[in-house]
Design a protein around this motif. Structure first.
Motif, short mmCIF file in Angstrom:
data_model
loop_
_atom_site.label_atom_id
_atom_site.label_comp_id
_atom_site.label_asym_id
_atom_site.label_seq_id
_atom_site.Cartn_x
_atom_site.Cartn_y
_atom_site.Cartn_z
N SER A 46 -3.31 2.43 5.89
CA SER A 46 -3.21 3.46 4.85
C SER A 46 -1.92 4.27 4.90
O SER A 46 -1.53 4.86 3.89
CB SER A 46 -4.39 4.43 4.97
N ALA A 47 -1.24 4.33 6.05
CA ALA A 47 -0.06 5.20 6.17
C ALA A 47 0.88 4.66 7.23
O ALA A 47 0.45 3.99 8.19
CB ALA A 47 -0.48 6.63 6.52
N ILE A 48 2.18 4.97 7.10
CA ILE A 48 3.19 4.48 8.03
C ILE A 48 4.27 5.55 8.20
O ILE A 48 4.57 6.31 7.27
CB ILE A 48 3.82 3.16 7.52
N ALA B 279 4.77 3.80 13.59
CA ALA B 279 3.36 4.18 13.71
C ALA B 279 2.66 3.80 12.42
O ALA B 279 3.17 4.07 11.32
CB ALA B 279 3.22 5.68 13.98
N VAL B 280 1.50 3.16 12.54
CA VAL B 280 0.72 2.74 11.37
C VAL B 280 -0.70 3.23 11.54
O VAL B 280 -1.31 3.03 12.60
CB VAL B 280 0.74 1.20 11.20
N ALA B 281 -1.26 3.87 10.51
CA ALA B 281 -2.62 4.39 10.55
C ALA B 281 -3.48 3.66 9.52
O ALA B 281 -2.96 2.96 8.63
CB ALA B 281 -2.62 5.89 10.27
N VAL C 65 0.85 -1.20 0.00
CA VAL C 65 0.00 0.00 0.00
C VAL C 65 0.88 1.24 0.00
O VAL C 65 0.68 2.18 -0.78
CB VAL C 65 -0.96 0.00 1.20
N THR C 66 1.87 1.25 0.89
CA THR C 66 2.86 2.32 0.93
C THR C 66 4.08 1.83 1.69
O THR C 66 4.08 0.73 2.24
CB THR C 66 2.28 3.61 1.57
N GLY D 169 -2.38 10.45 5.70
CA GLY D 169 -0.96 10.73 5.86
C GLY D 169 -0.57 10.62 7.31
O GLY D 169 -1.39 10.83 8.21
N LEU D 170 0.70 10.26 7.57
CA LEU D 170 1.15 10.06 8.95
C LEU D 170 2.60 10.54 9.07
O LEU D 170 3.43 10.27 8.20
CB LEU D 170 1.05 8.58 9.32
#
Length: 818
Positions: A588-590, A599-601, A536-537, A630-631
């Motif tokens: 969705s974001a790391i 941190a993972v969102a 995903v990213t 975004g994170l």
């Protein structure tokens, strides 16, 4: 109608004509009928008034400029120790010229007085109630000239309001720009007329009247003991209220369940006065479920329905318990936006209403019943929407911050920027907007070397950071293609291995990544990450890993977190360091810290904090509902920054009490009853309404980032929405300051943005066809003027028409202030 169009063709002329009409002689006064500062001030003894175009479509300015007798300007410059030629723009701006955006909020009007005197008058939007500017025309100016000037002003206001040519309007459409108010007060320093209303009523509408009992936060609310004076309404067109008036309510759908019903006062934010004005002393605000995870907010009284809106994140809800208020936005079906305030009688009433509204908003976003989540998670959600009020920031620090902001007025924005990725372009003939149909969309900022890389379709532009904080176009990587020669536009890029490599991902092949060698400017490796687990990213191994030779980095799929090691044969995912979840988390974001904490969102809106790979999260931060797009994490792991579409979420990951006091949520779990206090960073509802009024778009943030650098403490946050760059001051946020952000408006939407490495003083901005490094000092407080933007002075000096933006030389691109 034919006559009106004929006149406008003569006056408006071609698109390149800057000055549209001019009254060459008069005097400019500032008149303060109700002010103890003095009644009237003569600003310019000899002046001209004109209307001019700006570089932005459908935006016009009313300009009053001092007129000098021969030799007078040079003499004045010598007395002040200035070089008139060298500092011409600054002198004009500060001493010789007054510029006003032609908006209906000015209430521009013309009055014919006894004899031959004719006066142009408009509101001083930054002054006290009743303050006006007056341009008293010289006796030699013909009545027809003044009448023509008034007509053009109405046409400009029409175009600004409706974003379309005035030729489509009828005579009746222009009636809304006739402001039938009290007679214009005489402009004379020695004449003081009798006040026609009390000081109390004038303070009632003053945006500067603060500290009163009935003021809500920094925004004024009219007294509740008696109704305020009814503002004079202008004629309406086709049965609709004008844009500055209140909108008509939408009929509410049938309710299935009542979640809240409370009595309150209703206040409406007026753009003209910059204040919340009382509209109804007693309304009932209800929140209802209308079915299929849909909810409705209705506000009405016995006499009328005021508001009817669906409960969604676009409400931009803010609760302020200090002033017992709830502020929110309304977006009307005609594309206009408004800001409202409900004021409740006591805290218990506000709490009941908040509970009902937050239940509706949370269920609408999550499609899960509010009753199914834990009490502490409900508290987390409601706390995030409160307008936190804390101790004031240190005064010295505050003054330093504002001094930096004030200093921006005298600086020239001469930083280079370029959209040109073709290194063989003609130096003297540079096409301002390329014809390839592509636009800039991503930035990768170098840490190890002073370079930034901007992705545009299947090209990558390389820009050098100069020692004096400018951008200089360096080279162009003209083809991003796979080993078998297929061009592609990278979905995501990340600098790697001391900024020597760029890791790329194709949009249509999520299981593969590509390594570009930046020394050669081409893709040299293709990596299969995993056959069944897509990417995903991805993110660096730690905050500053791209400054080292660290080969590995991290990746996430919708349901897994893992390490990628390019040195492995075959697939590159490290199986021993894979954490998969049975339930779908929709990651969705790391982001990572300097120590490599993770941190993972997710698109559900929750955040997980890990101290290492392959284990369960140490801390799970509940979702507010909006997807996190975004994170970012501060280098020391103290602050976690999530970006949602309409707000940012700032979380303190340090534990404040208990056995793990001082530890981070990455290292030790928070106690169940001690979840971190969230801070929801959102634009104030009234600014959201003004943004929407200017652009016709709602808020949609780009991924927010902290400023970063080795040994540098994070102090600012940067993001963008539409054509606006937004910078939050972290210390102001943490001390609960009202509106702790600055803005800068561009003429195009901002596609990507990031701080220059090691500082918060410079921001790199990618517009669709330009790349720019902007100084922090160019950002302004959000006011009517800064939100509207000032594009009228680009490339012009003392009235010289600006060059057409379609064709510019390279030197003009570098020198022209954007």
């Amino acid at each position: 109608m034919f006559a009106l169009k004929g006149i406008s063709r003569l006056i408006f002329g071609s698109n390149n004509q800057e000055s549209m009409i001019e009254l060459p002689q008069g005097q400019l006064y500032l008149v303060r009928p109700f002010s103890p500062k003095g009644y009237s001030e003569l600003l310019f003894k000899d002046a001209s008034a004109r209307i001019r175009r700006t570089a932005q479509e459908f935006q016009y300015q009313l300009v009053v400029q001092r007129v000098y007798e021969e030799g007078e300007a040079e003499l004045l410059a010598e007395e002040e120790g200035d070089d008139l030629e060298a500092d011409a723009d600054i002198l004009v701006a500060e001493r010789d010229e007054k510029t006003f955006l032609l908006d209906e909020a000015l209430h521009f009007r013309v009055e014919n007085r006894e004899g031959s005197e004719r006066v142009l008058c408009w509101r001083d939007l930054s002054g006290d109630a009743g303050d006006v500017f007056e341009f008293v025309c010289d006796g030699g100016i013909l009545p027809a000239q003044v009448k023509q000037f008034e007509l053009i002003a109405k046409q400009c206001q029409y175009e600004r309001k409706y974003r379309k040519p005035h030729a489509t309007a009828s005579k009746e459409d222009f009636l809304q720009f006739e402001f039938d108010e009290q007679p214009i007060p005489p402009a004379s320093p020695i004449h003081s007329p009798v006040l026609t209303r009390s000081i109390e009523s004038s303070e009632m509408f003053s945006p500067k009247a603060k500290g009163k009992k009935d003021v809500v936060s920094d925004l004024e609310v009219t007294p509740t003991k008696k109704s305020p004076p009814t503002p004079t309404k202008t004629p309406t067109t086709k049965g609709k209220e004008r844009n500055m008036g209140t909108p008509s309510a939408v009929a509410h759908p049938e309710a299935r369940e009542m979640l809240a019903a409370e009595v309150a006062e209703l206040h409406f934010f007026e753009f003209q006065s910059g204040a919340f004005v009382l509209k109804d002393e007693s309304v009932t605000a209800t929140v209802t479920e209308i079915g299929n995870w849909k909810y409705w907010l209705q506000v009405g009284s016995a006499d009328r329905d005021w508001i009817g809106v669906p409960v969604t994140e676009d409400l931009n809800p803010v609760f302020n318990f200090e002033f017992l208020s709830f502020i929110f936005n309304q977006f009307h079906e005609d594309g206009s936006a408004y800001s409202w305030l409900l004021r409740f009688k006591d805290q218990a009433t506000l709490e009941r209403f908040q509970e009902g509204l937050m239940q509706a908003l949370w269920e609408q976003l999550n499609q899960i019943k509010w009753s199914k989540i834990k009490d502490n998670e409900r508290d987390y959600v409601t706390d995030a929407f409160n307008d936190l009020t804390m101790e004031d920031a240190d005064q010295e620090e505050e003054e330093h911050y504002e001094d930096a902001e004030e200093g921006s007025e005298d600086e020239d924005d001469d930083r280079p920027r370029s959209e040109h990725y073709d290194s063989d372009e003609d130096e003297d003939d540079v096409d301002y907007k390329p014809k390839d149909g592509e636009t800039n969309k991503q930035i990768a900022v170098g840490y190890k070397h002073d370079r930034s890389f901007v992705v545009r379709g299947s090209k990558i532009g390389v820009f050098k950071h100069t020692p004096n904080n400018n951008l200089e176009f360096s080279t162009n990587i003209s083809k991003v293609e796979t080993a078998d020669g297929k061009l592609f536009s990278p979905k995501k890029v990340m600098l790697h291995n001391e900024d020597r490599n760029l890791i790329l991902q194709k949009d249509d092949d999520p299981n593969k990544l590509y390594r570009m060698d930046l020394e050669y400017g081409k893709v040299v490796d293709e990596w299969n990450v995993h056959e069944d687990i897509p990417v995903v990213t991805f993110a660096p191994e730690n905050k500053f890993a791209q400054m080292t030779h660290e080969p590995t980095f991290l990746g996430i799929s919708k349901n897994a977190l893992y390490r990628i090691d390019p040195r492995l044969s075959g697939t590159k995912l490290v199986d021993a360091q894979l954490k998969q979840y049975a339930s779908k988390n929709d990651f969705s974001a790391i982001s990572t810290t300097e120590k490599g904490h993770i941190a993972v969102a997710s698109n559900k809106g929750d955040i997980r904090l890990f101290d290492r790979l392959g284990i369960n999260a140490k801390t799970h931060i509940p979702a507010l509902g909006e997807p996190i797009i975004g994170l970012d994490v501060s280098a020391d792991g103290r602050w976690v920054l999530g970006t949602c579409r309409t707000y940012l979420l700032l979380i303190d990951a340090q534990q404040k009490s208990g056995k793990n006091e001082g530890k981070l949520g990455f290292e030790k779990s928070f106690a169940a009853d001690q979840k971190p206090q969230p801070r929801r960073l959102a634009l104030s509802p009234e600014h959201v309404a003004q943004f929407h009024h200017e652009t016709g778009k709602g808020v949609s943030f780009t991924p927010a980032k902290f400023n970063t650098g080795e040994g540098v403490e994070e102090s600012s946050i940067i993001t963008a929405t539409g054509p606006y760059i937004i910078e939050w001051n972290l210390k102001k946020v943490l001390t609960g300051k009202k509106t702790p952000y600055l803005i800068k408006r561009y003429s195009d939407d901002v596609k990507a943005d990031d701080f220059k490495f090691g500082t918060d003083k410079n921001v790199i901005v990618a517009l669709p066809h330009e790349v720019n490094m902007v100084s922090h000092t160019r950002l302004k407080r959000p006011t009517r003027e800064s939100i509207a933007g000032d594009f009228g002075r680009r490339g012009s000096r003392f009235g010289t028409p600006a060059k057409s933006p379609s064709k510019l030389s390279r030197s003009a691109i570098v020198e022209e202030a954007f």
